[in-house]
Design a protein around this motif. Structure first.
Motif, mmCIF file in Angstrom:
data_model
loop_
_atom_site.group_PDB
_atom_site.id
_atom_site.type_symbol
_atom_site.label_atom_id
_atom_site.label_comp_id
_atom_site.label_asym_id
_atom_site.label_seq_id
_atom_site.Cartn_x
_atom_site.Cartn_y
_atom_site.Cartn_z
ATOM 1 N N SER A 129 3.225 5.608 -2.276
ATOM 2 C CA SER A 129 4.117 4.612 -1.672
ATOM 3 C C SER A 129 5.408 4.494 -2.459
ATOM 4 O O SER A 129 5.468 4.870 -3.634
ATOM 5 C CB SER A 129 3.446 3.242 -1.685
ATOM 6 N N GLU A 138 4.625 1.814 7.547
ATOM 7 C CA GLU A 138 4.500 0.356 7.407
ATOM 8 C C GLU A 138 5.202 -0.021 6.121
ATOM 9 O O GLU A 138 5.371 0.806 5.231
ATOM 10 C CB GLU A 138 3.035 -0.094 7.385
ATOM 11 N N ARG A 154 8.992 -2.629 -7.333
ATOM 12 C CA ARG A 154 8.563 -3.253 -8.595
ATOM 13 C C ARG A 154 8.720 -2.265 -9.748
ATOM 14 O O ARG A 154 8.766 -1.052 -9.545
ATOM 15 C CB ARG A 154 7.131 -3.811 -8.474
ATOM 16 N N TYR A 189 3.444 5.776 -7.785
ATOM 17 C CA TYR A 189 4.451 5.278 -6.825
ATOM 18 C C TYR A 189 5.728 6.099 -6.972
ATOM 19 O O TYR A 189 5.961 6.730 -8.002
ATOM 20 C CB TYR A 189 4.840 3.814 -7.152
ATOM 21 N N TYR A 224 7.034 -2.919 -0.841
ATOM 22 C CA TYR A 224 6.250 -1.678 -0.874
ATOM 23 C C TYR A 224 6.308 -1.040 0.509
ATOM 24 O O TYR A 224 6.343 -1.746 1.523
ATOM 25 C CB TYR A 224 4.769 -1.972 -1.153
ATOM 26 N N ASP A 244 -1.710 -3.174 0.946
ATOM 27 C CA ASP A 244 -2.129 -4.578 1.031
ATOM 28 C C ASP A 244 -2.538 -4.912 2.472
ATOM 29 O O ASP A 244 -2.262 -4.131 3.395
ATOM 30 C CB ASP A 244 -0.988 -5.478 0.538
HETATM 31 P P1 5GP Z 1 0.333 -3.216 -7.430
HETATM 32 O O1 5GP Z 1 1.679 -3.839 -7.659
HETATM 33 O O2 5GP Z 1 -0.768 -3.953 -8.161
HETATM 34 O O3 5GP Z 1 0.314 -1.731 -7.657
HETATM 35 O O4 5GP Z 1 0.009 -3.377 -5.880
HETATM 36 C C1 5GP Z 1 0.059 -4.644 -5.286
HETATM 37 C C2 5GP Z 1 -0.442 -4.522 -3.873
HETATM 38 O O5 5GP Z 1 0.456 -3.717 -3.109
HETATM 39 C C3 5GP Z 1 -1.814 -3.867 -3.746
HETATM 40 O O6 5GP Z 1 -2.579 -4.642 -2.838
HETATM 41 C C4 5GP Z 1 -1.492 -2.516 -3.163
HETATM 42 O O7 5GP Z 1 -2.574 -2.069 -2.355
HETATM 43 C C5 5GP Z 1 -0.292 -2.847 -2.313
HETATM 44 N N1 5GP Z 1 0.502 -1.675 -1.938
HETATM 45 C C6 5GP Z 1 0.748 -0.546 -2.634
HETATM 46 N N2 5GP Z 1 1.495 0.307 -1.926
HETATM 47 C C7 5GP Z 1 1.714 -0.287 -0.729
HETATM 48 C C8 5GP Z 1 2.407 0.109 0.460
HETATM 49 O O8 5GP Z 1 2.978 1.185 0.592
HETATM 50 N N3 5GP Z 1 2.406 -0.779 1.473
HETATM 51 C C9 5GP Z 1 1.791 -1.988 1.410
HETATM 52 N N4 5GP Z 1 1.838 -2.774 2.481
HETATM 53 N N5 5GP Z 1 1.134 -2.387 0.322
HETATM 54 C C10 5GP Z 1 1.097 -1.550 -0.744
#
Ligand code: 5GP
Ligand code: ADP
Length: 201
Positions: free
Chosen positions: A39, A74, A43, A55, A83, A105
């Motif tokens: 993704s 999405e 952040r 990422y 994200y 998420d």
């Molecule tokens: P973290 O910052 O802890 O890596 O991720 C926070 C949340 O963002 C997690 O629930 C993760 O699954 C979600 N997330 C990561 N990549 C994406 C994305 O491409 N799209 C969405 N909608 N959520 C994401």
């Protein structure tokens, strides 16, 4: 026997700290048929994270550009950061018959479930809210305020679990992984993506 397989889109979601990342990396280690969809996020990178592996870390301006180009399957604001899943990480691979795994998420998962009806959606749950709190603290990647924000979001996310095709409670990690692997094994044989061609002899 000849056979054709279409790629599976596996969507793993659940509250932060439930163990999605842990289960996802185990699955990627054990099943080479899956590619992880990397993704983009606005952040900051954590110390243990690798650019373009965990990422694509991008600026707000770069994110806006991708949005204007309709590059996302999405996208969502999650716990205060943006994200998005790039279409380019998903569709080219699936067309080649490769399985693609998303760790996203619940807002993003909902959008993907609406667009891609054949996706395999799995919601990962913690055994208790207390475990969720302990896991976020032991992971030690967020400060107290951020942990509290993630815990507050968890209740609403868990209320929506019935939208998913499968639920896995991640209490004992090995058991949870076995359950995820069983879902994957069965879904590989699902007639929406598996087309064996039976010959005369
Ligand atoms: P973290 O910052 O802890 O890596 O991720 C926070 C949340 O963002 C997690 O629930 C993760 O699954 C979600 N997330 C990561 N990549 C994406 C994305 O491409 N799209 C969405 N909608 N959520 C994401
Ligand atoms: P998520 O990706 O859902 O935010 P992580 O995979 O980062 O969650 O897991 C959060 C923390 O919980 C990590 O420190 C991880 O090692 C730990 N963890 C994952 N699964 C289990 C489990 N079954 N039992 C105990 N701790 C776990």
């Amino acid at each position: 026997m000849k056979e054709i397989r279409k790629g599976m889109l596996l969507v793993i979601s659940g509250p932060s700290g439930a163990g999605k990342g842990t289960l996802v990396s185990k699955l990627l280690d054990k099943d080479p048929s899956f590619a992880f969809s990397v993704s983009v996020t606005t952040r900051g990178r954590r110390e243990n994270e690798i650019e373009d592996v965990h990422y694509h870390f991008i600026s707000e301006a770069e994110y806006d550009k991708l949005l204007s180009e309709d590059a996302f399957l999405e996208h969502a604001s999650v716990h205060g950061h943006r994200y998005g899943t790039l279409k380019s990480e998903v569709y080219e691979r699936m067309e080649k018959g490769q399985n693609v795994l998303l760790d996203i998420d619940p807002q993003g998962a909902r959008a993907v479930m609406e667009k891609e009806k054949d996706c395999v959606s799995v919601f990962i749950l913690p055994p208790t809210y207390r475990d969720l709190k302990v896991r976020l603290h032991t992971r030690n990647t967020e400060g107290e305020e951020e942990i509290q924000r993630r815990l507050n979001n968890a209740r609403g996310e868990i209320e929506q679990m019935s939208r998913y095709r499968y639920l896995v409670v991640n209490d004992d990690l090995e058991l949870a992984f076995d359950q995820l692997a069983a879902i994957v094994r069965a879904e590989k044989q699902n007639s929406v993506r598996y087309f064996p061609e039976i010959e005369e002899e």
